[in-house]
Design an enzyme around this catalytic site. Structure first.
Site, short mmCIF file in Angstrom:
data_model
loop_
_atom_site.label_atom_id
_atom_site.label_comp_id
_atom_site.label_asym_id
_atom_site.label_seq_id
_atom_site.Cartn_x
_atom_site.Cartn_y
_atom_site.Cartn_z
CB SER A 124 -0.68 0.08 1.46
OG SER A 124 -1.48 1.20 1.42
CE1 TYR A 149 -3.96 -3.12 5.49
CE2 TYR A 149 -3.67 -0.58 5.18
CZ TYR A 149 -4.03 -2.00 4.58
OH TYR A 149 -4.11 -2.27 3.15
CE LYS A 153 -1.44 -5.00 3.50
NZ LYS A 153 -1.76 -6.28 2.68
P1 NAD Z 1 -10.83 -7.77 1.13
O1 NAD Z 1 -11.00 -7.69 2.57
O2 NAD Z 1 -11.79 -7.45 0.19
O3 NAD Z 1 -9.91 -9.08 0.76
C1 NAD Z 1 -9.04 -9.61 1.33
C2 NAD Z 1 -9.31 -11.13 1.47
O4 NAD Z 1 -8.59 -11.87 2.45
C3 NAD Z 1 -10.82 -11.25 2.08
O5 NAD Z 1 -11.66 -12.09 1.12
C4 NAD Z 1 -10.66 -12.27 3.38
O6 NAD Z 1 -11.67 -12.95 3.63
C5 NAD Z 1 -9.36 -12.82 3.10
N1 NAD Z 1 -8.59 -13.17 4.20
C6 NAD Z 1 -8.26 -12.09 5.32
N2 NAD Z 1 -7.32 -12.65 6.25
C7 NAD Z 1 -7.05 -14.10 5.89
C8 NAD Z 1 -6.69 -15.29 6.08
N3 NAD Z 1 -5.79 -15.02 7.32
N4 NAD Z 1 -6.61 -16.34 5.35
C9 NAD Z 1 -7.23 -16.68 4.24
N5 NAD Z 1 -8.01 -15.50 3.98
C10 NAD Z 1 -7.81 -14.23 4.47
O7 NAD Z 1 -9.57 -6.59 0.94
P2 NAD Z 1 -9.34 -5.81 -0.54
O8 NAD Z 1 -9.71 -4.53 -0.63
O9 NAD Z 1 -9.51 -6.78 -1.72
O10 NAD Z 1 -7.53 -5.89 -0.16
C11 NAD Z 1 -6.60 -7.14 -0.61
C12 NAD Z 1 -5.21 -6.80 -0.25
O11 NAD Z 1 -4.90 -5.46 -0.77
C13 NAD Z 1 -5.30 -6.63 1.19
O12 NAD Z 1 -3.92 -7.33 1.68
C14 NAD Z 1 -5.10 -5.25 1.60
O13 NAD Z 1 -4.55 -4.88 2.69
C15 NAD Z 1 -4.33 -4.71 0.45
N6 NAD Z 1 -4.72 -3.41 0.08
C16 NAD Z 1 -6.10 -2.68 -0.17
C17 NAD Z 1 -6.24 -1.51 -0.47
C18 NAD Z 1 -7.85 -0.96 -0.77
O14 NAD Z 1 -7.96 0.13 -0.38
N7 NAD Z 1 -8.48 -2.00 -0.86
C19 NAD Z 1 -5.23 -0.47 -0.32
C20 NAD Z 1 -3.91 -0.88 -0.23
C21 NAD Z 1 -3.75 -2.44 -0.07
C1 UD1 Z 2 -7.20 4.75 4.14
C2 UD1 Z 2 -6.09 4.53 5.20
C3 UD1 Z 2 -4.96 3.64 4.62
C4 UD1 Z 2 -5.47 2.49 3.76
C5 UD1 Z 2 -6.38 2.98 2.57
C6 UD1 Z 2 -7.04 1.76 1.78
C7 UD1 Z 2 -6.40 5.99 7.07
C8 UD1 Z 2 -5.61 6.84 7.94
N1 UD1 Z 2 -5.69 5.62 5.94
O1 UD1 Z 2 -6.47 5.58 3.15
O2 UD1 Z 2 -4.11 3.17 5.59
O3 UD1 Z 2 -4.27 1.78 2.86
O4 UD1 Z 2 -7.38 3.67 3.20
O5 UD1 Z 2 -7.71 0.88 2.82
O6 UD1 Z 2 -7.48 5.54 7.25
N2 UD1 Z 2 -12.70 10.90 3.67
C9 UD1 Z 2 -13.84 11.78 4.16
N3 UD1 Z 2 -15.01 11.21 4.77
C10 UD1 Z 2 -14.98 9.76 4.76
C11 UD1 Z 2 -13.82 8.97 4.34
C12 UD1 Z 2 -12.77 9.54 3.71
O7 UD1 Z 2 -13.63 12.95 4.03
O8 UD1 Z 2 -16.19 9.40 5.34
C13 UD1 Z 2 -11.47 11.45 3.19
C14 UD1 Z 2 -10.32 11.18 3.93
O9 UD1 Z 2 -10.10 11.88 4.81
C15 UD1 Z 2 -9.22 11.12 2.57
C16 UD1 Z 2 -9.90 10.80 1.47
O10 UD1 Z 2 -11.22 10.94 1.77
O11 UD1 Z 2 -9.00 12.69 2.40
C17 UD1 Z 2 -9.65 9.23 1.11
O12 UD1 Z 2 -10.01 8.46 2.38
P1 UD1 Z 2 -9.92 6.81 2.39
O13 UD1 Z 2 -10.80 6.61 1.15
O14 UD1 Z 2 -10.16 6.27 3.69
O15 UD1 Z 2 -8.61 6.45 2.10
P2 UD1 Z 2 -6.94 7.11 2.37
O16 UD1 Z 2 -7.33 7.87 3.76
O17 UD1 Z 2 -6.22 7.68 1.48
#
Ligand code: NAD
Ligand code: UD1
Length: 338
Positions: A124, A149, A153
């Site tokens: 991330s 979190y 990572k």
């Molecule tokens: P998500 O929660 O939709 O998917 C994660 C999946 O992993 C889920 O289906 C959950 O059931 C499964 N899981 C969790 N722990 C497990 C375990 N111990 N064993 C087996 N399965 C397990 O999340 P996502 O948004 O699809 O994210 C996928 C990956 O990308 C994650 O590692 C997350 O941290 C990373 N990531 C997501 C974002 C985002 O904004 N969505 C941003 C940066 C990084």
């Molecule tokens: C957040 C997490 C980050 C994670 C990412 C993806 C925090 C501090 N950071 O990032 O670690 O990798 O999600 O899961 O939680 N916002 C509002 N109102 C809301 C929600 C968000 O104003 O109800 C604003 C936030 O302040 C930010 C922007 O929208 O400026 C995006 O927020 P968000 O979608 O939560 O993503 P990140 O903060 O970038």
């Protein structure tokens, strides 16, 4: 290739599983369904016309991992499984470190035993902490994520670098996602957050769907064009495509490679609200409240390295993100529970 997708029933994993199947790869999904549903995988099968081999289980279960690796010939692992709620990670850091860090190490150990060395890890942009300049390129310092979190990572990234340094057979991609949003254009798979959404676009969608009254905008006194936080939103289908490009690239590149996956363009919260309203015709009532703890003012990617080395660019616009999100929400007002 025969690809093991951990967390493949989740949001990004399901879109990537679909992209893998469409590209002709075979897919085994390992997921414990803590934050997902098998309906997502049924829909991936329907969309691709191809089967997904689903294993309901945990990456912490080394016996299960050994069974998966010994019962079939896996060429590569895309590792999405993890917990991702920032607030929850502060309340339950041990759960996050065990699941995300110990889980990843357990997976690597099983891979090594089975002589599988191709790994793509979901990292991330949070590993960059609070950079002093934009855009963020891959050679920026890491080291100050603002929550457990994010630290989980970064820990996994550091462990993977040590593991690769110790054995030249490892080929590892660290993909640093910016802000994944959107849904598949069919409206059949998308993001399915349980409870109150933490992230901006899922929250906006719930307001548009009438399930929440208004959006709270976290602060309007940041040094950005309109004072609200600026992020680099990337369509999940582009993100999935980035994984395929990274996978194809690392199988020929031992060591650790790092790529940012973003669009390279920042949008503020207010710009996102307008973009959603313009694309969908829905009005989003909002109220400005205090800043959210741990938030940074702005965050967007330098995408040059991914463009040059992977031949990858995010193609979908912010308007596409809004239209696809809204289609998904309208077709699935209760997520996969319909
Ligand atoms: P998500 O929660 O939709 O998917 C994660 C999946 O992993 C889920 O289906 C959950 O059931 C499964 N899981 C969790 N722990 C497990 C375990 N111990 N064993 C087996 N399965 C397990 O999340 P996502 O948004 O699809 O994210 C996928 C990956 O990308 C994650 O590692 C997350 O941290 C990373 N990531 C997501 C974002 C985002 O904004 N969505 C941003 C940066 C990084
Ligand atoms: C957040 C997490 C980050 C994670 C990412 C993806 C925090 C501090 N950071 O990032 O670690 O990798 O999600 O899961 O939680 N916002 C509002 N109102 C809301 C929600 C968000 O104003 O109800 C604003 C936030 O302040 C930010 C922007 O929208 O400026 C995006 O927020 P968000 O979608 O939560 O993503 P990140 O903060 O970038």
């Amino acid at each position: 290739m025969n690809v093991l997708v951990t967390g493949g029933a989740g949001y990004i994993g399901s879109h990537t599983a679909l992209a893998l199947l469409e590209a002709g790869h075979s897919v085994t999904v390992l997921d414990n369904l803590t934050n997902s549903s098998t309906v997502a995988l049924q829909r991936v099968e329907a969309l691709s016309g191809r089967p997904v081999n689903f294993v309901n289980g945990d990456i912490l279960d080394s016996t299960l991992l050994d069974t998966i690796f010994s019962s079939q010939s896996i060429d590569a692992v895309l590792h999405f499984a993890g917990l991702k709620a920032v607030g929850e990670s502060a309340a339950e850091p041990l759960t996050y470190f065990i699941n995300n860090v110990t889980g990843s190490l357990t997976l690597c150990n099983a891979m090594k035993k089975a002589n599988v060395f191709n790994l793509v890890f979901s990292s991330s942009a949070t590993v960059y902490g609070e950079p002093t300049s934009m855009p963020i390129s891959e050679d920026f310092e890491t080291g100050a994520p603002t929550n457990p979190y994010g630290r989980s990572k970064l820990m996994v990234e550091e462990c993977l670098k040590d593991i690769a340094a110790s054995d030249s057979r490892w080929c590892i991609a660290l993909l640093r996602y910016f802000n994944p949003v959107g849904a598949h254009s069919s409206g059949m798979i998308g993001e399915n957050p349980s409870g109150l959404p933490n992230n901006l676009l899922p929250f906006i969608s719930k307001v548009a769907a009438g399930k929440l009254k208004e959006l709270c905008v976290f602060g309007d006194d940041y040094p950005t064009v309109d004072g609200t936080g600026m992020r680099d939103y990337i369509h999940v289908v582009d993100l999935a495509d980035g994984h395929l490009k990274a996978l194809n690239r690392i199988v020929k590149s031992p060591g650790v490679s790092v790529w940012n996956l973003g669009r390279g363009e920042g949008y503020t919260v207010l710009q996102m609200i307008s973009a959603f309203e313009n694309a969908t015709g829905c009005k989003i009532p909002y109220r400005v409240v205090a800043r959210r703890s741990g938030d940074i003012a702005e965050c967007w990617a330098d995408t040059y390295k991914a463009q040059v080395e992977l031949g990858w660019t995010a193609l979908r616009t912010v308007e596409d993100m809004m239209i696809d999100t809204w289609r998904w929400i309208r077709k699935n007002p209760d997520g996969y529970k319909n």
